[in-house]
Design a protein around this motif. Structure first.
Motif, PDB file in Angstrom:
ATOM      1  N   TYR A 274       6.569  -2.562  10.302  1.00  9.09           N
ATOM      2  CA  TYR A 274       5.052  -2.885  11.008  1.00  9.09           C
ATOM      3  C   TYR A 274       4.049  -2.300   9.960  1.00  9.09           C
ATOM      4  O   TYR A 274       3.214  -3.168   9.617  1.00  9.09           O
ATOM      5  CB  TYR A 274       4.987  -2.189  12.232  1.00  9.09           C
ATOM      6  CG  TYR A 274       3.741  -2.434  12.942  1.00  9.09           C
ATOM      7  CD1 TYR A 274       3.398  -3.471  13.563  1.00  9.09           C
ATOM      8  CD2 TYR A 274       2.652  -1.409  12.730  1.00  9.09           C
ATOM      9  CE1 TYR A 274       2.240  -3.832  14.459  1.00  9.09           C
ATOM     10  CE2 TYR A 274       1.443  -1.618  13.474  1.00  9.09           C
ATOM     11  CZ  TYR A 274       1.147  -2.851  14.152  1.00  9.09           C
ATOM     12  OH  TYR A 274      -0.156  -2.996  14.702  1.00  9.09           O
ATOM     13  N   ALA A 275       4.169  -1.197   9.609  1.00  6.05           N
ATOM     14  CA  ALA A 275       3.195  -0.585   8.542  1.00  6.05           C
ATOM     15  C   ALA A 275       2.945  -1.528   7.415  1.00  6.05           C
ATOM     16  O   ALA A 275       1.843  -1.759   6.706  1.00  6.05           O
ATOM     17  CB  ALA A 275       3.373   0.750   8.310  1.00  6.05           C
TER      18      ALA A 275
ATOM     19  N   ILE B  34       3.600  -8.258  15.492  1.00  7.80           N
ATOM     20  CA  ILE B  34       2.547  -8.708  14.463  1.00  7.80           C
ATOM     21  C   ILE B  34       2.122 -10.115  14.764  1.00  7.80           C
ATOM     22  O   ILE B  34       2.863 -10.923  15.589  1.00  7.80           O
ATOM     23  CB  ILE B  34       2.991  -8.377  13.207  1.00  7.80           C
ATOM     24  CG1 ILE B  34       4.159  -9.215  12.824  1.00  7.80           C
ATOM     25  CG2 ILE B  34       3.080  -7.017  12.697  1.00  7.80           C
ATOM     26  CD1 ILE B  34       4.046 -10.593  11.996  1.00  7.80           C
ATOM     27  N   GLU B  35       1.074 -10.630  14.103  1.00  4.42           N
ATOM     28  CA  GLU B  35       0.541 -11.990  14.261  1.00  4.42           C
ATOM     29  C   GLU B  35       0.776 -12.296  12.735  1.00  4.42           C
ATOM     30  O   GLU B  35       0.060 -11.780  11.866  1.00  4.42           O
ATOM     31  CB  GLU B  35      -0.814 -12.028  14.524  1.00  4.42           C
ATOM     32  CG  GLU B  35      -1.303 -13.595  14.648  1.00  4.42           C
ATOM     33  CD  GLU B  35      -2.915 -13.490  15.241  1.00  4.42           C
ATOM     34  OE1 GLU B  35      -3.560 -13.738  14.283  1.00  4.42           O
ATOM     35  OE2 GLU B  35      -3.050 -13.198  16.342  1.00  4.42           O
TER      36      GLU B  35
ATOM     37  N   VAL C 256       1.480  -5.056   8.210  1.00 12.03           N
ATOM     38  CA  VAL C 256      -0.127  -4.830   8.421  1.00 12.03           C
ATOM     39  C   VAL C 256      -0.766  -4.498   7.134  1.00 12.03           C
ATOM     40  O   VAL C 256      -1.929  -5.058   6.703  1.00 12.03           O
ATOM     41  CB  VAL C 256      -0.457  -3.786   9.307  1.00 12.03           C
ATOM     42  CG1 VAL C 256      -1.956  -3.448   9.506  1.00 12.03           C
ATOM     43  CG2 VAL C 256       0.149  -4.068  10.726  1.00 12.03           C
TER      44      VAL C 256
ATOM     45  N   PRO D  57       1.082  -1.922  18.159  1.00  9.90           N
ATOM     46  CA  PRO D  57       1.753  -0.971  17.171  1.00  9.90           C
ATOM     47  C   PRO D  57       3.153  -0.534  17.948  1.00  9.90           C
ATOM     48  O   PRO D  57       3.499  -0.918  19.021  1.00  9.90           O
ATOM     49  CB  PRO D  57       0.758   0.255  17.362  1.00  9.90           C
ATOM     50  CG  PRO D  57      -0.443  -0.417  17.938  1.00  9.90           C
ATOM     51  CD  PRO D  57      -0.143  -1.387  18.557  1.00  9.90           C
TER      52      PRO D  57
ATOM     53  N   TYR E  70      -0.921  -8.803   7.580  1.00 12.89           N
ATOM     54  CA  TYR E  70      -0.479  -9.382   8.928  1.00 12.89           C
ATOM     55  C   TYR E  70      -1.313  -8.584   9.662  1.00 12.89           C
ATOM     56  O   TYR E  70      -1.766  -7.428   9.700  1.00 12.89           O
ATOM     57  CB  TYR E  70       0.775  -9.349   9.130  1.00 12.89           C
ATOM     58  CG  TYR E  70       1.696 -10.174   8.414  1.00 12.89           C
ATOM     59  CD1 TYR E  70       2.291 -11.573   8.886  1.00 12.89           C
ATOM     60  CD2 TYR E  70       1.895 -10.003   7.035  1.00 12.89           C
ATOM     61  CE1 TYR E  70       3.024 -12.231   8.435  1.00 12.89           C
ATOM     62  CE2 TYR E  70       3.090 -10.697   6.385  1.00 12.89           C
ATOM     63  CZ  TYR E  70       3.395 -12.086   6.904  1.00 12.89           C
ATOM     64  OH  TYR E  70       4.191 -12.757   6.260  1.00 12.89           O
ATOM     65  N   ARG E  71      -1.919  -8.989  10.782  1.00 18.33           N
ATOM     66  CA  ARG E  71      -2.547  -8.556  11.947  1.00 18.33           C
ATOM     67  C   ARG E  71      -1.540  -7.969  12.823  1.00 18.33           C
ATOM     68  O   ARG E  71      -0.896  -8.584  13.499  1.00 18.33           O
ATOM     69  CB  ARG E  71      -3.457  -9.490  12.652  1.00 18.33           C
ATOM     70  CG  ARG E  71      -4.385  -8.858  13.670  1.00 18.33           C
ATOM     71  CD  ARG E  71      -5.195 -10.126  14.477  1.00 18.33           C
ATOM     72  NE  ARG E  71      -5.753  -9.487  15.420  1.00 18.33           N
ATOM     73  CZ  ARG E  71      -5.264  -9.661  16.711  1.00 18.33           C
ATOM     74  NH1 ARG E  71      -4.406 -10.463  16.947  1.00 18.33           N
ATOM     75  NH2 ARG E  71      -6.061  -9.200  17.863  1.00 18.33           N
ATOM     76  N   GLY E  72      -1.537  -6.641  13.116  1.00 15.92           N
ATOM     77  CA  GLY E  72      -0.885  -6.040  14.277  1.00 15.92           C
ATOM     78  C   GLY E  72      -1.630  -6.132  15.532  1.00 15.92           C
ATOM     79  O   GLY E  72      -2.682  -6.047  15.801  1.00 15.92           O
ATOM     80  N   GLN E  73      -0.807  -6.800  16.532  1.00 12.78           N
ATOM     81  CA  GLN E  73      -1.177  -6.928  17.779  1.00 12.78           C
ATOM     82  C   GLN E  73      -0.829  -5.860  18.813  1.00 12.78           C
ATOM     83  O   GLN E  73      -1.413  -5.746  19.758  1.00 12.78           O
ATOM     84  CB  GLN E  73      -0.368  -8.370  18.346  1.00 12.78           C
ATOM     85  CG  GLN E  73      -1.030  -9.616  17.625  1.00 12.78           C
ATOM     86  CD  GLN E  73      -0.382 -10.781  18.633  1.00 12.78           C
ATOM     87  OE1 GLN E  73       0.378 -10.788  19.365  1.00 12.78           O
ATOM     88  NE2 GLN E  73      -1.217 -12.028  18.093  1.00 12.78           N
TER      89      GLN E  73
END
Length: 53
Positions: free
Chosen positions: A11-12, A37-38, A15, A24, A19-22
């Motif tokens: 995830y980190a 993520i988006e 981002v 966490p 990428y945009r985190g929706q």
């Protein structure tokens, strides 16, 4: 699906590359580690570890 310990770094990394985190990473009630993520096109994509038996 990924191992629970790798959900947060994946995830980190996403981002950090734009990428945009929706959502966490968190420990979901069903026993998996989960994040959202988006992508660049605006589509939501989940990152999920296997659930614990």
């Amino acid at each position: 699906m990924v191992e629970p310990r790798t959900t947060t770094p994946i995830y980190a990394d996403l981002v950090a590359t734009g990428y945009r985190g929706q959502q966490p990473p968190y420990d979901a009630f069903w026993g998996a580690r989960y994040a959202v993520i988006e992508d660049p096109d605006g589509n939501a994509a989940g990152i999920m570890s296997p659930g614990r038996p």
